[in-house]
Write a protein that holds these residues in place. Structure first.
Motif, PDB file in Angstrom:
ATOM      1  N   ILE A  59       1.060  -1.789   0.323  1.00 49.16           N
ATOM      2  CA  ILE A  59       0.125   0.154   0.091  1.00 49.16           C
ATOM      3  C   ILE A  59       0.775   1.710  -0.143  1.00 49.16           C
ATOM      4  CG2 ILE A  59      -1.866   1.290   1.305  1.00 49.16           C
ATOM      5  CD1 ILE A  59      -3.085  -1.750   2.068  1.00 49.16           C
ATOM      6  N   GLY A  60       0.663   1.687  -1.495  1.00 51.44           N
ATOM      7  CA  GLY A  60       2.039   3.282  -0.854  1.00 51.44           C
ATOM      8  C   GLY A  60       0.919   4.573  -0.850  1.00 51.44           C
ATOM      9  N   ILE A  72      -0.886  -5.373   2.605  1.00 50.99           N
ATOM     10  CA  ILE A  72      -2.120  -6.434   3.121  1.00 50.99           C
ATOM     11  C   ILE A  72      -1.918  -7.704   1.739  1.00 50.99           C
ATOM     12  CG2 ILE A  72      -3.302  -5.459   0.769  1.00 50.99           C
ATOM     13  CD1 ILE A  72      -5.604  -5.405   2.765  1.00 50.99           C
ATOM     14  N   ALA A  73      -2.530  -8.596   2.874  1.00 49.43           N
ATOM     15  CA  ALA A  73      -1.876 -10.037   2.169  1.00 49.43           C
ATOM     16  C   ALA A  73      -3.787 -10.804   2.174  1.00 49.43           C
ATOM     17  CB  ALA A  73      -0.587 -11.061   2.751  1.00 49.43           C
ATOM     18  N   GLU A  74      -3.636 -11.077   1.047  1.00 51.36           N
ATOM     19  CA  GLU A  74      -5.280 -12.394   0.940  1.00 51.36           C
ATOM     20  C   GLU A  74      -5.390 -13.693   2.451  1.00 51.36           C
ATOM     21  OE1 GLU A  74      -5.043 -15.463  -2.466  1.00 51.36           O
ATOM     22  OE2 GLU A  74      -3.125 -15.581  -1.642  1.00 51.36           O
ATOM     23  N   GLY A  75      -6.794 -13.630   2.562  1.00 46.29           N
ATOM     24  CA  GLY A  75      -6.764 -13.787   3.779  1.00 46.29           C
ATOM     25  C   GLY A  75      -8.795 -13.538   4.365  1.00 46.29           C
ATOM     26  N   ASP A  76      -8.912 -13.998   5.155  1.00 42.39           N
ATOM     27  CA  ASP A  76      -9.869 -14.039   5.560  1.00 42.39           C
ATOM     28  C   ASP A  76     -10.305 -13.793   6.910  1.00 42.39           C
ATOM     29  OD1 ASP A  76     -12.817 -13.504   5.640  1.00 42.39           O
ATOM     30  OD2 ASP A  76     -13.430 -15.613   5.035  1.00 42.39           O
ATOM     31  N   PRO A  77      -9.907 -12.103   8.044  1.00 46.16           N
ATOM     32  CA  PRO A  77     -10.091 -11.698   6.821  1.00 46.16           C
ATOM     33  C   PRO A  77      -8.851 -11.008   6.148  1.00 46.16           C
ATOM     34  CG  PRO A  77      -9.687 -11.312   9.157  1.00 46.16           C
ATOM     35  CD  PRO A  77     -10.064 -12.585   8.434  1.00 46.16           C
ATOM     36  N   PRO A  92      -6.881   7.836   7.601  1.00 44.32           N
ATOM     37  CA  PRO A  92      -7.891   6.792   7.670  1.00 44.32           C
ATOM     38  C   PRO A  92      -8.122   6.628   5.996  1.00 44.32           C
ATOM     39  CG  PRO A  92      -7.231   8.046   9.310  1.00 44.32           C
ATOM     40  CD  PRO A  92      -6.826   8.866   8.325  1.00 44.32           C
ATOM     41  N   ALA A  93      -9.045   7.981   5.669  1.00 42.32           N
ATOM     42  CA  ALA A  93     -10.253   7.103   4.317  1.00 42.32           C
ATOM     43  C   ALA A  93      -8.924   6.737   3.109  1.00 42.32           C
ATOM     44  CB  ALA A  93     -11.058   8.572   4.229  1.00 42.32           C
ATOM     45  N   TRP A  94      -8.243   7.498   2.685  1.00 38.64           N
ATOM     46  CA  TRP A  94      -7.535   6.965   1.648  1.00 38.64           C
ATOM     47  C   TRP A  94      -6.579   5.796   1.930  1.00 38.64           C
ATOM     48  CZ3 TRP A  94      -2.962   5.279   0.750  1.00 38.64           C
ATOM     49  CH2 TRP A  94      -1.959   5.476  -1.008  1.00 38.64           C
ATOM     50  N   GLY A 100      -8.869  -0.892   0.441  1.00 33.35           N
ATOM     51  CA  GLY A 100      -9.846  -2.266  -0.945  1.00 33.35           C
ATOM     52  C   GLY A 100      -9.159  -2.251  -2.153  1.00 33.35           C
ATOM     53  N   ARG A 101      -8.620  -1.550  -2.674  1.00 34.53           N
ATOM     54  CA  ARG A 101      -8.343  -1.724  -4.226  1.00 34.53           C
ATOM     55  C   ARG A 101      -7.511  -2.726  -4.021  1.00 34.53           C
ATOM     56  NH1 ARG A 101      -9.373   4.245  -4.197  1.00 34.53           N
ATOM     57  NH2 ARG A 101      -7.231   4.283  -3.462  1.00 34.53           N
ATOM     58  N   GLN A 102      -6.049  -2.313  -4.016  1.00 38.65           N
ATOM     59  CA  GLN A 102      -5.323  -3.710  -3.255  1.00 38.65           C
ATOM     60  C   GLN A 102      -5.730  -5.378  -3.010  1.00 38.65           C
ATOM     61  OE1 GLN A 102      -2.464  -3.411  -4.587  1.00 38.65           O
ATOM     62  NE2 GLN A 102      -2.431  -1.132  -4.648  1.00 38.65           N
ATOM     63  N   ILE A 103      -7.077  -5.683  -2.116  1.00 40.93           N
ATOM     64  CA  ILE A 103      -8.014  -6.355  -2.318  1.00 40.93           C
ATOM     65  C   ILE A 103      -8.425  -6.670  -3.955  1.00 40.93           C
ATOM     66  CG2 ILE A 103      -9.514  -7.290  -0.867  1.00 40.93           C
ATOM     67  CD1 ILE A 103      -7.347  -7.979   0.677  1.00 40.93           C
ATOM     68  N   GLU A 104      -8.973  -5.982  -4.312  1.00 42.52           N
ATOM     69  CA  GLU A 104      -9.052  -6.457  -5.646  1.00 42.52           C
ATOM     70  C   GLU A 104      -8.679  -6.365  -6.784  1.00 42.52           C
ATOM     71  OE1 GLU A 104     -11.391  -3.249  -6.659  1.00 42.52           O
ATOM     72  OE2 GLU A 104     -13.199  -3.587  -5.556  1.00 42.52           O
TER      73      GLU A 104
END
Length: 217
Positions: A59-60, A72-77, A92-94, A100-104
């Motif tokens: 996350i830049g 951020i790494a894949e997982g649940d959560p 925090p909002a950014w 969220g974009r990186q999870i996609e």
């Protein structure tokens, strides 16, 4: 200084020689793409182990995308690691929106690289997490914590090269570290390889397909 590793495959073969004691302990080899896949492929072959991915994204920051505010790494959560010094400099909002974009992107890449193949089960196995090297350790920490949630019997970090202080920090996240070189004067990962090209998606897919074909249906 002549770089110690010819290329990623050479580093992988040398790493495999240091991991042979796990051959009969139900190992699963997990690579960080893209470069980690080329190192992990000969390790998985030597250990007769399945090869899967740990997908993690940096996350830049809005003002300097290559500067890591976290990972951020894949997982649940998903597993989120924040670089406290830099993460506090962004809103925090950014940060939440970028995560969220990186999870996609992680979901897109898993489908791209592995298609409809199921994830390799990790629970109760020896999970060996591999990259072609570590610089700061933020993405690797997120990856290791994600894998730990899958409850392997043993979690091993295996890399050809990393700074000693980074290895020291990551020891708390694993049961064992196998690192072939930990030079005090580090610089960048690429300086330890004679041939260090960027892998493209097609090369990653080819290596993963070859590993899956080796084990059969």
């Amino acid at each position: 200084m002549t770089p110690p590793f010819l290329d990623r495959a050479d580093a992988g073969r040398r790493l495999a020689a240091s991991l042979m004691r796990y051959k009969d302990l139900h190992p699963v080899v997990l690579a960080l793409p893209r470069g980690g896949v080329a190192v992990a492929h000969p390790v998985a072959a030597a250990l007769h182990a399945p090869l899967d991915l740990v997908l993690v994204r940096k996350i830049g920051t809005p003002f300097q995308p290559e500067l890591a505010a976290g990972a951020i790494a894949e997982g649940d959560p998903p597993e989120l690691v924040i670089n406290e010094e830099i993460g506090e400099a962004v809103s925090p909002a950014w940060f939440k929106a970028e995560a969220g974009r990186q999870i996609e992107e992680i979901a897109r890449r898993r489908t791209l690289y592995l298609g409809s193949r199921d994830r390799v089960p990790i629970a109760g196995c020896t999970a060996i997490v591999i990259d072609d090297g570590i610089a700061t350790g933020a993405t690797m920490r997120a990856a290791l914590r994600s894998v730990r949630k899958a409850q392997p019997a043993r979690l091993v970090l295996a890399v050809p090269v990393a700074p000693p202080e980074v290895i020291a920090r990551l020891r708390a996240d694993v049961d064992e570290v196998v690192c072939l070189m930990a030079p005090d004067l580090f610089g960048a990962v690429g300086r330890f390889y004679q041939d260090f090209p960027q892998l493209d998606d097609a090369q990653v897919i080819e290596l993963l397909d070859a590993a899956a074909a080796r084990l059969g249906p």
